[in-house]
Design a protein around this motif. Structure first.
Motif, mmCIF file in Angstrom:
data_model
loop_
_atom_site.group_PDB
_atom_site.id
_atom_site.type_symbol
_atom_site.label_atom_id
_atom_site.label_comp_id
_atom_site.label_asym_id
_atom_site.label_seq_id
_atom_site.Cartn_x
_atom_site.Cartn_y
_atom_site.Cartn_z
ATOM 1 N N THR A 153 35.846 37.665 42.007
ATOM 2 C CA THR A 153 37.133 37.569 42.705
ATOM 3 C C THR A 153 38.305 38.115 41.890
ATOM 4 O O THR A 153 39.442 38.098 42.355
ATOM 5 C CB THR A 153 37.426 36.098 43.070
ATOM 6 O OG1 THR A 153 37.352 35.289 41.883
ATOM 7 C CG2 THR A 153 36.423 35.577 44.086
ATOM 8 N N ARG A 156 41.151 41.421 42.919
ATOM 9 C CA ARG A 156 40.888 41.894 44.285
ATOM 10 C C ARG A 156 42.191 41.953 45.077
ATOM 11 O O ARG A 156 43.134 41.200 44.837
ATOM 12 C CB ARG A 156 39.888 40.983 45.000
ATOM 13 C CG ARG A 156 38.500 40.920 44.376
ATOM 14 C CD ARG A 156 37.903 42.304 44.187
ATOM 15 N NE ARG A 156 36.486 42.283 43.916
ATOM 16 C CZ ARG A 156 35.922 42.220 42.708
ATOM 17 N NH1 ARG A 156 36.712 42.174 41.626
ATOM 18 N NH2 ARG A 156 34.615 42.217 42.554
ATOM 19 N N ASP A 157 42.234 42.847 46.037
ATOM 20 C CA ASP A 157 43.393 42.927 46.927
ATOM 21 C C ASP A 157 43.403 41.755 47.906
ATOM 22 O O ASP A 157 44.450 41.193 48.214
ATOM 23 C CB ASP A 157 43.379 44.242 47.705
ATOM 24 C CG ASP A 157 43.577 45.450 46.798
ATOM 25 O OD1 ASP A 157 44.478 45.399 45.942
ATOM 26 O OD2 ASP A 157 42.816 46.429 46.932
ATOM 27 N N VAL A 159 40.915 38.199 49.125
ATOM 28 C CA VAL A 159 39.728 37.355 48.978
ATOM 29 C C VAL A 159 39.656 36.417 50.171
ATOM 30 O O VAL A 159 40.646 35.763 50.528
ATOM 31 C CB VAL A 159 39.733 36.544 47.667
ATOM 32 C CG1 VAL A 159 38.452 35.714 47.568
ATOM 33 C CG2 VAL A 159 39.857 37.456 46.456
ATOM 34 N N THR A 174 44.557 37.231 42.970
ATOM 35 C CA THR A 174 44.454 38.057 44.172
ATOM 36 C C THR A 174 45.812 38.708 44.460
ATOM 37 O O THR A 174 46.858 38.058 44.389
ATOM 38 C CB THR A 174 44.025 37.197 45.378
ATOM 39 O OG1 THR A 174 42.805 36.529 45.052
ATOM 40 C CG2 THR A 174 43.813 38.070 46.613
ATOM 41 N N VAL A 178 45.045 35.767 50.483
ATOM 42 C CA VAL A 178 43.897 34.862 50.408
ATOM 43 C C VAL A 178 43.737 34.206 51.770
ATOM 44 O O VAL A 178 44.706 33.693 52.342
ATOM 45 C CB VAL A 178 44.104 33.780 49.323
ATOM 46 C CG1 VAL A 178 43.068 32.662 49.476
ATOM 47 C CG2 VAL A 178 44.009 34.387 47.937
#
Length: 223
Positions: A153, A156-157, A159, A174, A178
């Motif tokens: 995770t 990441r752009d 999640v 993130t 999210v």
């Protein structure tokens, strides 16, 4: 734009299309499950408000669509076929929760060229990974057997958490969004994120379900 306002706009767009499609080709929606199901009752209320024919197992066949509560014991023996299985419980394809997420991410510009991790592999995210890949996202799928959730995770752009609990701490960095489908984070956990956070997207899922029903199995994908 605020993520909740974006969801509201998306629901309105889907609902408007649903009314137009249903007026052209009306049908009958069967809800399969207990009458006290929160999920099915949300669908029933929305369908009634929009003038769509919808009931708990009382609509005479043939049905245009069937939506089942996956926790309902009777679903195992019910002969759901691909032409009426709106939520693709037994039929192949993407679930309505996953489709709602796909619509939302596309509207937010968070698919093409983006890195997305899906934590979970249940019905809620059925078909989502492939749909995101087909729209040019780079996708990682993690689950209870993933050895290093933090790494899966990290950076990441987007999640998407589709699990009721986490056995490992994820990375909280993130970048953009999210989505917590299983409500696995506490209010204290949420404070660690520095991006938009969405919990329950039930109202979007209901709008997608009725939209799919109104399409009468044509599987048209436009909003």
């Amino acid at each position: 734009m605020d993520i909740q306002k974006r969801i509201d706009q998306l629901c309105k767009s889907l609902d408007a299309q649903t009314k137009e499609l249903y007026a052209d080709t009306p049908g009958k929606l069967l809800l399969l499950g207990q009458k006290d199901s929160i999920f099915l009752n949300a669908i029933k209320r929305k369908a009634d408000s929009m003038g769509l024919v919808c009931d708990f197992g009382k609509v005479s066949p043939p049905y245009t669509g069937v939506v089942a509560d996956t926790e309902f014991p009777g679903i195992k023996g019910y002969p759901l076929t691909s032409d009426v299985d709106i939520d693709n419980i037994k039929a192949p394809g993407i679930s309505c929760v996953a489709l709602g997420i796909l619509y939302l991410l596309l509207r937010q510009g968070l698919v093409v060229g983006k890195t997305i991790t899906i934590v979970g592999r249940g019905h809620a995210v059925k078909g989502l990974a492939q749909a995101l890949i087909e729209n040019d996202a780079t996708v990682t799928v993690a689950h209870s057997k993933t050895s290093d959730l933090f790494r899966a995770t990290e950076d990441r752009d987007v999640v998407i958490y589709a699990t009721p609990e986490l056995t490992q701490y994820p990375c909280f960095n993130t970048k953009y969004l999210v989505i917590d489908l299983g409500n696995c984070f506490t209010e204290m956990d949420k404070e660690h994120f520095r991006c938009d956070f969405v919990g329950n997207i039930g109202r979007l899922t209901v709008s997608v379900i009725l939209n799919e029903f109104a399409k009468n199995g044509r599987r048209v994908r436009y909003i």
